[in-house]
Motif scaffolding. Structure first.
Motif, short mmCIF file in Angstrom:
data_model
loop_
_atom_site.label_atom_id
_atom_site.label_comp_id
_atom_site.label_asym_id
_atom_site.label_seq_id
_atom_site.Cartn_x
_atom_site.Cartn_y
_atom_site.Cartn_z
N GLN A 13 0.81 -1.22 0.00
CA GLN A 13 0.00 0.00 0.00
C GLN A 13 0.84 1.26 0.00
O GLN A 13 0.44 2.30 -0.53
CB GLN A 13 -0.94 0.00 1.22
N SER A 14 2.05 1.20 0.59
CA SER A 14 2.88 2.39 0.64
C SER A 14 4.35 2.02 0.76
O SER A 14 4.71 0.91 1.15
CB SER A 14 2.49 3.30 1.82
N LEU A 15 5.20 2.98 0.40
CA LEU A 15 6.65 2.85 0.52
C LEU A 15 7.18 3.96 1.41
O LEU A 15 6.72 5.11 1.33
CB LEU A 15 7.33 2.95 -0.85
N GLY A 16 8.15 3.62 2.24
CA GLY A 16 8.85 4.60 3.05
C GLY A 16 10.33 4.52 2.74
O GLY A 16 10.92 3.44 2.83
N ILE A 17 10.93 5.65 2.36
CA ILE A 17 12.33 5.67 1.93
C ILE A 17 13.12 6.59 2.85
O ILE A 17 12.72 7.74 3.09
CB ILE A 17 12.45 6.16 0.48
N VAL A 18 14.23 6.08 3.37
CA VAL A 18 15.17 6.91 4.13
C VAL A 18 16.47 6.91 3.35
O VAL A 18 17.05 5.86 3.09
CB VAL A 18 15.40 6.39 5.55
N LEU A 19 16.91 8.09 2.96
CA LEU A 19 18.14 8.26 2.19
C LEU A 19 19.00 9.26 2.93
O LEU A 19 18.69 10.46 2.96
CB LEU A 19 17.83 8.75 0.78
N GLY A 20 20.07 8.77 3.55
CA GLY A 20 20.87 9.66 4.39
C GLY A 20 20.05 10.12 5.58
O GLY A 20 19.53 9.31 6.34
N THR A 21 19.89 11.43 5.71
CA THR A 21 19.10 11.99 6.82
C THR A 21 17.72 12.45 6.37
O THR A 21 17.01 13.09 7.14
CB THR A 21 19.85 13.17 7.46
N HIS A 22 17.35 12.15 5.14
CA HIS A 22 16.07 12.59 4.62
C HIS A 22 15.10 11.42 4.43
O HIS A 22 15.53 10.28 4.20
CB HIS A 22 16.25 13.32 3.28
N SER A 23 13.82 11.71 4.51
CA SER A 23 12.80 10.67 4.35
C SER A 23 11.78 11.07 3.29
O SER A 23 11.53 12.25 3.06
CB SER A 23 12.09 10.41 5.68
N PHE A 24 11.20 10.05 2.69
CA PHE A 24 10.20 10.25 1.64
C PHE A 24 9.20 9.10 1.72
O PHE A 24 9.59 7.94 1.89
CB PHE A 24 10.88 10.26 0.27
N THR A 25 7.92 9.42 1.65
CA THR A 25 6.90 8.37 1.64
C THR A 25 5.98 8.54 0.44
O THR A 25 5.76 9.66 -0.05
CB THR A 25 6.03 8.37 2.92
N LEU A 26 5.46 7.43 -0.01
CA LEU A 26 4.55 7.40 -1.15
C LEU A 26 3.49 6.35 -0.85
O LEU A 26 3.82 5.20 -0.54
CB LEU A 26 5.34 7.04 -2.41
#
Length: 365
Positions: A170-183
């Protein structure tokens, strides 16, 4: 008594000459018009047969073999960004050993390497098809690397008499370095293509991406462009997420259709279309220690436990890869560490080929 002629012989000759001149003029005009029409058709045919203007592509990463080389797009896909979302686009893989432009769709290929679709069916970096069911309303690590964490939240439905949930991403959570992104795919009682079912956040704040083919958003940093870029690949419900020098993620939001419901006997309720994600990952570089349900299949020493030849090869890992939230890298096997510098960590350059895994027993490059 003799009758006087009403018209003299001279008058008759004059009329005949005038008529002859008029006929000649009309015939000349007809020939001229015919020639002009033929020339116009020939010109139109010539211009339509000429190939369309072809874009050129290049790479700006100094590590790429294609650095600053201008490569012309193929005739089959002359444009980097075609007008129609169902057309193939021109693409230059900056990290492939071959420095050549190729054609590809800008949507996830559920039969290609790195795919995660359906009730989740994965195709690993080794080209082997496997299923991971997980559990409804829980989170699992798809990829956990030294500088990258990608988790998925599963939704599901368990009809009466079944021992496990039917599940979907249903969703993705991405952590790249110190930043986060969700979709995430938002819930839809009745599905319609006229509504956008995507919801995005960046560093915890809602992200607005206007509807429209090629509408885009990019993060910013003090040094200029940031690490994350999002671009729509159709007017609604399809995006490409680019993690600079790390990965590309093609995403569609889709419902469970009536046909899917009947074929698989999902028995979904009438008040929920179970909107979910179809995803395909393309990784640029990963470390030899990469983990996760999908990530581990890219390790050079990984031996896939999925049984080749089985119709639905299911692999475990619920306990090893369960996380406490969509952005937490706290599974038992996770290797990501927030804020840790990993610039010096060794990486495995990905070798990209065309993989189409249409058979249930897996595929190879």
């Amino acid at each position: 008594m003799k009758m006087k002629p009403t018209m003299s012989i001279y008058s008759l000759i004059t009329i005949l000459l005038l008529c002859s001149s008029l006929v000649s003029t009309m015939a000349a005009q007809t020939v001229e018009e015919s020639l002009a029409t033929k020339m116009k058709k020939k010109k139109g045919s010539s211009s339509s047969s000429q190939p369309k203007r072809r874009d050129s592509v290049t790479c700006y990463n100094r590590r790429s073999k294609c650095f600053l080389k201008h490569i012309t797009c193929p005739n089959e896909c002359p444009e980097i960004k075609p007008k129609y979302s169902n057309s193939k686009a021109c693409f230059l893989d900056c990290y492939s050993p071959k420095c050549e432009a190729v054609c590809r769709m800008r949507k996830p290929n559920c039969n290609g390497s790195g795919a995660a679709c359906y009730d989740p069916r994965f195709i690993g970096g080794d080209g082997i098809v496997f299923y991971f069911h997980g559990k409804s309303n829980q989170h699992f690590a798809l990829v956990s690397d030294t500088n990258l964490q990608i988790n998925a939240r599963f939704i599901g439905h368990r009809p009466a008499g079944r021992t496990r949930d039917f599940t979907w991403i249903q969703s993705l959570g991405i952590v790249l370095g110190t930043h986060s992104f969700t979709l995430e795919a938002t819930k839809a009682e009745k599905w319609t293509d006229e509504v956008d079912h995507l919801r995005l956040t960046y560093d915890g704040y809602p992200l607005t991406l206007p509807e429209g083919h090629y509408s885009k958003w990019g993060s910013r940093s003090s040094s200029g462009n940031g690490m994350i870029r999002v671009e729509r690949t159709s007017r609604r419900n399809s995006v490409l997420v680019i993690l600079r020098d790390v990965a590309e993620i093609f995403v569609n939001v889709v419902p469970i259709t009536e046909e899917d419901n009947l074929v698989h006997n999902y028995q979904i309720p009438n008040n929920d279309s179970f909107a979910h994600l179809e995803v395909q990952f393309r990784f640029i570089e990963l470390s030899p220690e990469v983990e996760g349900i999908l990530g581990r299949t890219y390790r050079p020493d990984f031996k896939n436990p999925a049984k080749v030849g089985v119709e639905m090869p299911v692999v475990g890992g619920d306990e090893e890869y369960r996380t406490s939230s969509i952005l937490s890298p706290d599974c038992k096997n996770c290797v990501f560490s927030i804020g840790k510098s990993n610039l010096s960590a060794p990486k495995i350059p990905m070798e990209f080929g065309t993989i189409d895994c249409t058979k249930m027993d897996g595929c190879r490059k």
